[in-house]
Motif scaffolding. Structure first.
Motif, PDB file in Angstrom:
ATOM      1  N   GLU A 163     -18.611 -10.349  15.497  1.00  0.00           N
ATOM      2  CA  GLU A 163     -18.727 -11.801  15.685  1.00  0.00           C
ATOM      3  C   GLU A 163     -17.763 -12.541  14.748  1.00  0.00           C
ATOM      4  N   LEU A 164     -17.753 -12.120  13.482  1.00  0.00           N
ATOM      5  CA  LEU A 164     -16.869 -12.773  12.517  1.00  0.00           C
ATOM      6  C   LEU A 164     -15.400 -12.585  12.895  1.00  0.00           C
ATOM      7  N   ALA A 165     -15.081 -11.406  13.445  1.00  0.00           N
ATOM      8  CA  ALA A 165     -13.686 -11.135  13.840  1.00  0.00           C
ATOM      9  C   ALA A 165     -13.337 -11.808  15.159  1.00  0.00           C
ATOM     10  N   GLY A 166     -14.358 -12.321  15.855  1.00  0.00           N
ATOM     11  CA  GLY A 166     -14.117 -12.987  17.131  1.00  0.00           C
ATOM     12  C   GLY A 166     -13.763 -12.021  18.250  1.00  0.00           C
ATOM     13  N   VAL A 167     -14.309 -10.813  18.177  1.00  0.00           N
ATOM     14  CA  VAL A 167     -14.072  -9.822  19.246  1.00  0.00           C
ATOM     15  C   VAL A 167     -15.404  -9.226  19.680  1.00  0.00           C
ATOM     16  N   SER A 168     -15.367  -8.424  20.749  1.00  0.00           N
ATOM     17  CA  SER A 168     -16.598  -7.780  21.220  1.00  0.00           C
ATOM     18  C   SER A 168     -16.871  -6.527  20.388  1.00  0.00           C
ATOM     19  N   LYS A 169     -18.131  -6.168  20.284  1.00  0.00           N
ATOM     20  CA  LYS A 169     -18.469  -4.973  19.510  1.00  0.00           C
ATOM     21  C   LYS A 169     -17.812  -3.714  20.094  1.00  0.00           C
ATOM     22  N   PRO A 170     -17.810  -3.542  21.427  1.00  0.00           N
ATOM     23  CA  PRO A 170     -17.134  -2.343  21.964  1.00  0.00           C
ATOM     24  C   PRO A 170     -15.667  -2.239  21.538  1.00  0.00           C
ATOM     25  N   LEU A 171     -15.012  -3.386  21.382  1.00  0.00           N
ATOM     26  CA  LEU A 171     -13.605  -3.335  20.968  1.00  0.00           C
ATOM     27  C   LEU A 171     -13.482  -2.812  19.519  1.00  0.00           C
ATOM     28  N   VAL A 172     -14.438  -3.219  18.672  1.00  0.00           N
ATOM     29  CA  VAL A 172     -14.415  -2.696  17.298  1.00  0.00           C
ATOM     30  C   VAL A 172     -14.560  -1.172  17.329  1.00  0.00           C
ATOM     31  N   TYR A 173     -15.513  -0.685  18.133  1.00  0.00           N
ATOM     32  CA  TYR A 173     -15.710   0.773  18.219  1.00  0.00           C
ATOM     33  C   TYR A 173     -14.496   1.454  18.837  1.00  0.00           C
ATOM     34  N   LEU A 174     -13.892   0.811  19.846  1.00  0.00           N
ATOM     35  CA  LEU A 174     -12.720   1.396  20.496  1.00  0.00           C
ATOM     36  C   LEU A 174     -11.578   1.557  19.485  1.00  0.00           C
ATOM     37  N   TYR A 175     -11.375   0.537  18.658  1.00  0.00           N
ATOM     38  CA  TYR A 175     -10.258   0.563  17.707  1.00  0.00           C
ATOM     39  C   TYR A 175     -10.578   1.375  16.456  1.00  0.00           C
ATOM     40  N   LEU A 176     -11.800   1.261  15.955  1.00  0.00           N
ATOM     41  CA  LEU A 176     -12.074   1.852  14.635  1.00  0.00           C
ATOM     42  C   LEU A 176     -13.203   2.885  14.625  1.00  0.00           C
ATOM     43  N   ASN A 177     -13.650   3.259  15.816  1.00  0.00           N
ATOM     44  CA  ASN A 177     -14.486   4.453  16.049  1.00  0.00           C
ATOM     45  C   ASN A 177     -15.943   4.389  15.616  1.00  0.00           C
ATOM     46  N   SER A 178     -16.225   4.067  14.369  1.00  0.00           N
ATOM     47  CA  SER A 178     -17.614   4.109  13.898  1.00  0.00           C
ATOM     48  C   SER A 178     -17.708   3.255  12.649  1.00  0.00           C
ATOM     49  N   LYS A 179     -18.924   2.946  12.240  1.00  0.00           N
ATOM     50  CA  LYS A 179     -19.117   2.171  11.009  1.00  0.00           C
ATOM     51  C   LYS A 179     -18.536   2.931   9.817  1.00  0.00           C
ATOM     52  N   GLU A 180     -18.738   4.256   9.787  1.00  0.00           N
ATOM     53  CA  GLU A 180     -18.206   5.080   8.694  1.00  0.00           C
ATOM     54  C   GLU A 180     -16.682   4.979   8.626  1.00  0.00           C
ATOM     55  N   GLN A 181     -16.052   5.116   9.799  1.00  0.00           N
ATOM     56  CA  GLN A 181     -14.582   5.102   9.811  1.00  0.00           C
ATOM     57  C   GLN A 181     -14.029   3.714   9.519  1.00  0.00           C
ATOM     58  N   LEU A 182     -14.742   2.692   9.990  1.00  0.00           N
ATOM     59  CA  LEU A 182     -14.327   1.326   9.676  1.00  0.00           C
ATOM     60  C   LEU A 182     -14.401   1.098   8.163  1.00  0.00           C
ATOM     61  N   PHE A 183     -15.493   1.559   7.555  1.00  0.00           N
ATOM     62  CA  PHE A 183     -15.667   1.392   6.100  1.00  0.00           C
ATOM     63  C   PHE A 183     -14.582   2.165   5.341  1.00  0.00           C
ATOM     64  N   THR A 184     -14.318   3.384   5.781  1.00  0.00           N
ATOM     65  CA  THR A 184     -13.266   4.193   5.147  1.00  0.00           C
ATOM     66  C   THR A 184     -11.914   3.492   5.248  1.00  0.00           C
ATOM     67  N   ALA A 185     -11.623   2.927   6.430  1.00  0.00           N
ATOM     68  CA  ALA A 185     -10.349   2.199   6.612  1.00  0.00           C
ATOM     69  C   ALA A 185     -10.282   0.999   5.672  1.00  0.00           C
ATOM     70  N   CYS A 186     -11.427   0.314   5.486  1.00  0.00           N
ATOM     71  CA  CYS A 186     -11.465  -0.833   4.560  1.00  0.00           C
ATOM     72  C   CYS A 186     -11.195  -0.384   3.126  1.00  0.00           C
ATOM     73  N   ILE A 187     -11.840   0.700   2.708  1.00  0.00           N
ATOM     74  CA  ILE A 187     -11.627   1.211   1.345  1.00  0.00           C
ATOM     75  C   ILE A 187     -10.150   1.518   1.141  1.00  0.00           C
ATOM     76  N   ARG A 188      -9.546   2.237   2.098  1.00  0.00           N
ATOM     77  CA  ARG A 188      -8.143   2.624   1.941  1.00  0.00           C
ATOM     78  C   ARG A 188      -7.235   1.401   1.879  1.00  0.00           C
ATOM     79  N   ARG A 189      -7.475   0.423   2.739  1.00  0.00           N
ATOM     80  CA  ARG A 189      -6.624  -0.762   2.749  1.00  0.00           C
ATOM     81  C   ARG A 189      -6.760  -1.525   1.431  1.00  0.00           C
ATOM     82  N   GLU A 190      -8.002  -1.733   0.969  1.00  0.00           N
ATOM     83  CA  GLU A 190      -8.224  -2.503  -0.256  1.00  0.00           C
ATOM     84  C   GLU A 190      -7.701  -1.754  -1.485  1.00  0.00           C
ATOM     85  N   ALA A 191      -7.839  -0.431  -1.486  1.00  0.00           N
ATOM     86  CA  ALA A 191      -7.327   0.363  -2.612  1.00  0.00           C
ATOM     87  C   ALA A 191      -5.811   0.262  -2.682  1.00  0.00           C
ATOM     88  N   ALA A 192      -5.158   0.392  -1.515  1.00  0.00           N
ATOM     89  CA  ALA A 192      -3.696   0.312  -1.476  1.00  0.00           C
ATOM     90  C   ALA A 192      -3.230  -1.071  -1.920  1.00  0.00           C
TER      91      ALA A 192
END
Lengths: 203, 203
Positions: free
Chosen positions: A33-62
């Protein structure tokens, strides 16, 4: 909109929700909702809550490591490099409090795989600080030099102090990034400076 | 055997297993086996894995705070008090590495309720260190005195540095408690000492 741009928007939203709600309480509905997209699109792009969180950690760490590296000019004297690095660190964590919460609180409080992601970033920062302290010791060219193991310990102390102060500055709105950097610089440099000059504390 | 003694044995075993395996991977079977009791007895006495873990956090937090307080004599000068406190802290975390892992790693990496338990202990240590630094500033009786908010920041830096060094000393067997204490004392006191005397780092 290109996929890469959409993904960054999703991660912007995810960092905010993970940082503010915590990993467990964060919902994929709210992130979509905050990103302004549908939930299926989030899953399509970033697979799972775990993988989304991992991607966030990597981006913020970098982003954090890049901010500190960019803040430091290798041609400056060591104390100025430390000051620039600390200022860059505290300005970055103040500008991105949710990113810092993801790295320092959420990534370390929700299981070993996420903690391992952030441990890699910490090692990189430690290595950077270790080189900086060792260079400072060489600049001061005292004999005997500061032993490597003491430099390693001092780097651990400095990084731990910076983490603690970043948490403090981010929970107390009256503490600015510059103030946190100045507090640590006075604490650390006056101390390191004395060590470099061979002035030790003795019981 | 009295219930209180049995409970302490169960908690000794639990701290070891939680500290070494991590909260999630730890099994109540293994804890019961190590304690030399039946699993139903562990549940009868300590109710659940969550409550057993909470009891371990509280016991280890109280032991750590007590060790630091007992290590410090209020009649000594401030630098000696800090040295005694740091030595007591690092000796305690070295003697009880599993207890330290429970407090600093496991309690903070397995959800907010456990993290809140350990946050209370950290506040207590911070308050203790804050008083110590403020006393040191009074001993040095400089004018203007070190402002309260800078003292608060210095306490955060010192506690963060100590946490980081305790992790380091406990993962590198060659680093002794005395060495960790000496590294931090040199880092912190030479720095604090300069500050007390009005010697600040300036860019």
């Amino acid at each position: 909109m290109p996929r890469a741009v959409r993904e960054q928007q999703m991660m912007d939203a995810a960092v905010r929700i993970f940082g503010q709600r915590g990993y467990r309480a964060a919902s994929m509905d709210e992130i979509a909702e905050l990103a302004g997209v549908s939930k299926p699109l989030v899953y399509l792009y970033l697979n799972s809550k775990e993988q989304l969180f991992t991607a966030c950690i990597r981006r913020e760490a970098a982003a954090l490591v890049a901010a500190v590296r960019e803040g430091v000019s290798a041609t400056e004297p060591a104390d100025r490099q430390l000051w620039s690095g600390l200022t860059a660190f505290f300005e970055h964590t103040a500008e991105r409090p949710d990113g810092w919460a993801v790295l320092h609180a959420q990534a370390r409080t929700n299981g070993a795989p996420f903690a391992a992601e952030v441990a890699g970033m910490r090692e990189e920062i430690l290595a950077f600080v270790t080189v900086l302290i060792a260079e400072a010791a060489r600049e001061a060219h005292r004999n005997p030099a500061l032993p490597d193991r003491e430099v390693a310990g001092l780097a651990q102390a400095l990084v731990g102090a910076a983490e603690s102060l970043a948490d403090w500055a981010n929970t107390d709105a009256s503490v600015s990034a510059k103030e946190a950097a100045a507090t640590l610089m006075n604490f650390a440099w006056a101390g390191l400076g004395d060590l470099m000059e061979g002035r030790r504390w003795t019981p």
